[in-house]
Design a protein around this motif. Structure first.
Motif, mmCIF file in Angstrom:
data_model
loop_
_atom_site.group_PDB
_atom_site.id
_atom_site.type_symbol
_atom_site.label_atom_id
_atom_site.label_comp_id
_atom_site.label_asym_id
_atom_site.label_seq_id
_atom_site.Cartn_x
_atom_site.Cartn_y
_atom_site.Cartn_z
ATOM 1 N N GLU A 33 8.360 15.291 8.359
ATOM 2 C CA GLU A 33 7.670 13.996 8.347
ATOM 3 C C GLU A 33 7.310 13.555 9.764
ATOM 4 O OE1 GLU A 33 10.472 11.690 6.127
ATOM 5 O OE2 GLU A 33 9.722 12.442 4.203
ATOM 6 N N GLN A 34 8.224 13.756 10.712
ATOM 7 C CA GLN A 34 7.951 13.390 12.104
ATOM 8 C C GLN A 34 6.808 14.246 12.658
ATOM 9 O OE1 GLN A 34 11.173 14.168 14.854
ATOM 10 N NE2 GLN A 34 10.412 12.661 16.307
ATOM 11 N N LYS A 35 6.806 15.541 12.344
ATOM 12 C CA LYS A 35 5.735 16.431 12.799
ATOM 13 C C LYS A 35 4.392 15.984 12.225
ATOM 14 C CE LYS A 35 4.300 21.270 12.682
ATOM 15 N NZ LYS A 35 4.623 22.625 12.196
ATOM 16 N N LEU A 36 4.367 15.624 10.931
ATOM 17 C CA LEU A 36 3.127 15.164 10.310
ATOM 18 C C LEU A 36 2.615 13.898 10.993
ATOM 19 C CD1 LEU A 36 1.020 15.450 8.033
ATOM 20 C CD2 LEU A 36 2.528 14.023 6.619
ATOM 21 N N GLU A 37 3.515 12.963 11.233
ATOM 22 C CA GLU A 37 3.140 11.713 11.906
ATOM 23 C C GLU A 37 2.520 11.989 13.274
ATOM 24 O OE1 GLU A 37 5.885 8.268 12.914
ATOM 25 O OE2 GLU A 37 6.188 8.414 10.744
ATOM 26 N N GLN A 38 3.168 12.843 14.056
ATOM 27 C CA GLN A 38 2.686 13.147 15.407
ATOM 28 C C GLN A 38 1.363 13.901 15.386
ATOM 29 O OE1 GLN A 38 6.062 15.259 16.997
ATOM 30 N NE2 GLN A 38 7.076 13.386 17.674
ATOM 31 N N GLN A 39 1.240 14.900 14.520
ATOM 32 C CA GLN A 39 0.029 15.707 14.499
ATOM 33 C C GLN A 39 -1.178 14.949 13.968
ATOM 34 O OE1 GLN A 39 1.092 19.305 12.327
ATOM 35 N NE2 GLN A 39 1.253 20.408 14.254
ATOM 36 N N MET A 40 -0.966 14.122 12.964
ATOM 37 C CA MET A 40 -2.103 13.468 12.318
ATOM 38 C C MET A 40 -2.548 12.199 13.042
ATOM 39 S SD MET A 40 -2.944 15.602 10.063
ATOM 40 C CE MET A 40 -4.122 14.717 9.069
ATOM 41 N N SER A 41 -1.670 11.556 13.801
ATOM 42 C CA SER A 41 -2.091 10.371 14.562
ATOM 43 C C SER A 41 -3.028 10.831 15.670
ATOM 44 C CB SER A 41 -0.878 9.637 15.133
ATOM 45 O OG SER A 41 -0.119 9.073 14.086
#
Length: 162
Positions: A33-41
């Motif tokens: 979830e943290q990776k998704l947040e960082q990559q997609m922002s």
């Protein structure tokens, strides 16, 4: 008596192992979830969409979604703020969406969501290895969408190279 003690010990060890596995799974999920947040922002989805029954020999239409931010709220709820260019419309929209996981693959799900100025949409879009693909529905019209993801860190690296 010995059998009861051994059985009780085995059950206790099994429960402890299950608790450890559950904690490891939660930690792994939090990392995804943290990776998704960082990559997609700050990411941009660059691709195409089709309209069922409307190809008429024409190439699929281009689309571009700029994601300003993506933030997990609670449970499966996320808040995505995106710039959506659709036809003549160009708007920034904060959208509360569900994100479900198929293993390590996030799938955005929205059902009958009204986007101001654009209408009501239903969509399922999955993200994997720098690409996205999914389906969309707008009233009786629907189709597919697909393309690549330009991640924020990739954009900043390419801008530094210029």
């Amino acid at each position: 008596m010995t059998a009861c003690v051994l059985l009780l010990a085995a059950v206790t060890v099994s429960a402890a192992q299950q608790a450890e596995e559950k904690e490891a799974d939660a930690t792994a999920q939090a990392k995804l979830e943290q990776k998704l947040e960082q990559q997609m922002s700050g990411a941009t989805l660059v691709g195409h969409f089709s309209v069922d029954g409307k190809q008429n020999g024409k190439p699929p239409r281009e689309e571009r979604y700029e994601i300003a931010s993506m933030k997990k709220m609670q449970g499966d709820q996320w808040l995505i703020t995106a710039r959506i260019k659709y036809g003549e419309n160009d708007v920034n929209v904060p959208m509360p969406l569900n994100v479900f996981w198929a293993g390590d693959t996030p799938v955005i799900s929205l059902t009958n969501m009204t986007i101001p100025g654009l209408g009501t949409f239903t969509s399922r879009v999955m993200f994997f290895e720098g690409r996205y693909a999914g389906t969309w529905q707008h009233g009786k019209v629907g189709g597919n969408l697909w393309g690549r993801i330009e991640y924020a860190d990739q954009k900043s690296e390419s801008q530094e190279e210029k």
